[in-house]
Design a protein around this motif. Structure first.
Motif, PDB file in Angstrom:
ATOM      1  N   UNK A  25       0.911  -1.319   0.057  1.00  0.00           N
ATOM      2  CA  UNK A  25      -0.030   0.038  -0.081  1.00  0.00           C
ATOM      3  C   UNK A  25       0.897   1.349  -0.231  1.00  0.00           C
ATOM      4  N   UNK A  26       1.947   1.140   0.767  1.00  0.00           N
ATOM      5  CA  UNK A  26       2.691   2.259   1.081  1.00  0.00           C
ATOM      6  C   UNK A  26       4.102   2.284   0.124  1.00  0.00           C
ATOM      7  N   UNK A  27       4.326   1.063  -0.560  1.00  0.00           N
ATOM      8  CA  UNK A  27       5.397   0.801  -1.394  1.00  0.00           C
ATOM      9  C   UNK A  27       6.616   1.172  -0.807  1.00  0.00           C
ATOM     10  N   UNK A  28       6.943   1.031   0.392  1.00  0.00           N
ATOM     11  CA  UNK A  28       8.158   1.059   1.203  1.00  0.00           C
ATOM     12  C   UNK A  28       8.432   2.695   1.464  1.00  0.00           C
ATOM     13  N   UNK A  29       7.495   3.791   1.155  1.00  0.00           N
ATOM     14  CA  UNK A  29       7.697   5.074   1.487  1.00  0.00           C
ATOM     15  C   UNK A  29       7.537   5.102   3.110  1.00  0.00           C
ATOM     16  N   UNK A  30       8.085   6.222   3.759  1.00  0.00           N
ATOM     17  CA  UNK A  30       8.320   5.965   5.165  1.00  0.00           C
ATOM     18  C   UNK A  30       7.249   6.906   5.876  1.00  0.00           C
ATOM     19  N   UNK A  31       6.646   7.763   5.184  1.00  0.00           N
ATOM     20  CA  UNK A  31       5.722   8.738   5.903  1.00  0.00           C
ATOM     21  C   UNK A  31       4.226   8.400   6.063  1.00  0.00           C
ATOM     22  N   UNK A  32       4.162   6.762   5.611  1.00  0.00           N
ATOM     23  CA  UNK A  32       2.668   6.560   5.969  1.00  0.00           C
ATOM     24  C   UNK A  32       2.275   6.145   7.166  1.00  0.00           C
ATOM     25  N   UNK A  33       1.006   6.499   7.769  1.00  0.00           N
ATOM     26  CA  UNK A  33       0.521   6.069   9.059  1.00  0.00           C
ATOM     27  C   UNK A  33      -0.452   4.935   8.692  1.00  0.00           C
ATOM     28  N   UNK A  34      -0.503   4.187   9.882  1.00  0.00           N
ATOM     29  CA  UNK A  34      -1.408   2.965   9.894  1.00  0.00           C
ATOM     30  C   UNK A  34      -2.003   2.984  11.275  1.00  0.00           C
ATOM     31  N   UNK A  35      -3.438   2.763  11.253  1.00  0.00           N
ATOM     32  CA  UNK A  35      -4.076   2.653  12.290  1.00  0.00           C
ATOM     33  C   UNK A  35      -4.569   1.023  12.427  1.00  0.00           C
ATOM     34  N   UNK A  36      -4.464   0.761  13.748  1.00  0.00           N
ATOM     35  CA  UNK A  36      -4.663  -0.512  14.268  1.00  0.00           C
ATOM     36  C   UNK A  36      -5.943  -0.663  15.268  1.00  0.00           C
ATOM     37  N   UNK A  37      -7.007  -1.176  15.025  1.00  0.00           N
ATOM     38  CA  UNK A  37      -8.088  -1.254  16.032  1.00  0.00           C
ATOM     39  C   UNK A  37      -8.334  -2.549  16.571  1.00  0.00           C
ATOM     40  N   UNK A  38      -8.260  -2.869  17.803  1.00  0.00           N
ATOM     41  CA  UNK A  38      -8.656  -4.107  18.263  1.00  0.00           C
ATOM     42  C   UNK A  38      -9.639  -4.060  19.120  1.00  0.00           C
ATOM     43  N   UNK A  39     -10.586  -5.005  19.275  1.00  0.00           N
ATOM     44  CA  UNK A  39     -11.691  -5.205  20.064  1.00  0.00           C
ATOM     45  C   UNK A  39     -11.971  -6.475  20.489  1.00  0.00           C
ATOM     46  N   UNK A  40     -11.994  -6.690  21.841  1.00  0.00           N
ATOM     47  CA  UNK A  40     -12.115  -7.912  22.412  1.00  0.00           C
ATOM     48  C   UNK A  40     -13.361  -8.246  22.711  1.00  0.00           C
ATOM     49  N   UNK A  41     -14.176  -9.265  22.062  1.00  0.00           N
ATOM     50  CA  UNK A  41     -15.447  -9.676  22.837  1.00  0.00           C
ATOM     51  C   UNK A  41     -15.367 -11.366  22.748  1.00  0.00           C
ATOM     52  N   UNK A  42     -15.189 -11.959  23.939  1.00  0.00           N
ATOM     53  CA  UNK A  42     -14.998 -13.403  24.049  1.00  0.00           C
ATOM     54  C   UNK A  42     -16.259 -14.005  23.311  1.00  0.00           C
ATOM     55  N   UNK A  43     -15.926 -15.064  22.436  1.00  0.00           N
ATOM     56  CA  UNK A  43     -14.580 -15.526  22.407  1.00  0.00           C
ATOM     57  C   UNK A  43     -13.930 -15.043  20.990  1.00  0.00           C
TER      58      UNK A  43
END
Lengths: 114, 168
Positions: free
Chosen positions: B64-82
Motif C-alpha cells: 500500500x505504501x510501497x516502502x515510503x516511510x511517511x505513511x501512517x497505519x491505524x490498528x484497532x482491536x476489539x475483544x469480545x469473548x470468544x
C-alpha cells in the motif's frame, strides 16, 4: 542480524543469533546467508534455537537461501520454537524442508534411533 | 462468557497508530500483543494474533505504501469473548483489482529450492483468521478480520487429519 557458521561433521552449522527473522530482518538475513552458502559442503544446518518468531518475509528469505544452494546441496533446520513451527506448519513448508528437533538430532540421527 | 475476560473491557475498541515501517510494525505487534495478553488468552491464540497482524501490516508497508516511510497505519482491536476483532486502516494505494489475493502454501510436491519466495503471508492469515475482508472507501484501505480464541485447536485437528490421509 548475527549469523555464526561452524563446520561440524561434514556439515556447516549456521546459528541465527537473533530473536526474530521478520520483514525488518529478512533482507540482511538473505545477504548474510548468500555469503555463507557460496562455498562449503553439501549439507547445511540452520540452527534456529535463538529465534523466537518468524513471518512470511523471513520464510521467504529461508526459501531464497534454499534456492541459492540449488538442487544438489541441502539446507536443513533444527531447534524451532513453537511460533516458528506454527509458521512452517501453516504454510506446509514443514512437508518440504527437513526439520530436526535439536542440533544433536540433526548431526547424529542414527545414534538416537539405536 | 469466560470470566478471565473482564466484562467492562469488552465493549471498547483500542486504537494503535504506527509508522508504516518495518520497525513500526515490530513495535505495534509487541504493543498489541501486550494488550491482548492482559486478557489471559492462551499463548497459541496470541501467536495467531501476532502472525496475522504481522502479515497484514507488512503487506501495508510493502504494497500500500510501497516502502515510503511517511505513511501512517491505524490498528484497532476489539475483544469480545470468544473473538478478537481487528481492523487495520491506511491511506496507501488500493489493492490491485480492489481485491485481496489468495496467497499460496508451499508446493509439497517440489523441492525446497523450487518453492516460491512469497505468497505465504496471505495464505497464513486466511487459515488463522475468519471474516477476512478488504474494503476501500475514499482514501482508506481497510482490512478487517477476527480471530476466535481456541480456534487453533480445530486447526491442529484438521492438519492431523490431513497427515493421516493416504497420499494419492
Amino acid at each position: 542480524m548475527n549469523l555464526t557458521a561452524e563446520p561440524l561433521d561434514n556439515c556447516l552449522v549456521i546459528t541465527v543469533d537473533e530473536p526474530r527473522i521478520d520483514a525488518a530482518a529478512a533482507m540482511e538475513f538473505k545477504e548474510k546467508m548468500r555469503g555463507l552458502l557460496e562455498e562449503g559442503p553439501e549439507r547445511f544446518i540452520l540452527n534456529m534455537s535463538a529465534v523466537d518468531s518468524i513471518d512470511s518475509s523471513g520464510l521467504g528469505a529461508i526459501v531464497a537461501a534454499m534456492k541459492m544452494l540449488g538442487p544438489d546441496r541441502k539446507l536443513e533446520l533444527c531447534a524451532l520454537s513453537n511460533k516458528v513451527k506454527t509458521v512452517f506448519r501453516l504454510t506446509r513448508m514443514d512437508a518440504v524442508v527437513t526439520i530436526h528437533t535439536t542440533l544433536e538430532d540433526a548431526l547424529h540421527p542414527l545414534q538416537r534411533a539405536s | 462468557m469466560d470470566p478471565s475476560i473482564a466484562p467492562d473491557q469488552t465493549e471498547q475498541e483500542v486504537v494503535f497508530r504506527l509508522a508504516a515501517t518495518n520497525e513500526g510494525v515490530r513495535a505495534a505487534i509487541r504493543n498489541a500483543s501486550d494488550y491482548i495478553a492482559e486478557f489471559n488468552v492462551s499463548q497459541e491464540d496470541l501467536t495467531s494474533v501476532e502472525l496475522s497482524l504481522a502479515e497484514v501490516l507488512n503487506n501495508v508497508v510493502e504494497h500500500a505504501y510501497d516502502g515510503t516511510t511517511d505513511g501512517v497505519v491505524e490498528l484497532r482491536i476489539w475483544i469480545q469473548d470468544p473473538h478478537i476483532y481487528i481492523r487495520i486502516l491506511d491511506t496507501g494505494r488500493p489493492m490491485p483489482n480492489g481485491r485481496l489475493p489468495l496467497g499460496n502454501p508451499a508446493d509439497v510436491g517440489r523441492e525446497g529450492c523450487e518453492q516460491d519466495e512469497g505468497g505465504y503471508g496471505l495464505y497464513m492469515i486466511r487459515q488463522l483468521a475468519r471474516k477476512l475482508r478488504y474494503t476501500r472507501f475514499g482514501p482508506y484501505n481497510q482490512m478487517s478480520f477476527r480471530i476466535t480464541l481456541g480456534a487453533h485447536l480445530y486447526l491442529d485437528a484438521q492438519s492431523e487429519a490431513m497427515n493421516e490421509m493416504p497420499s494419492l
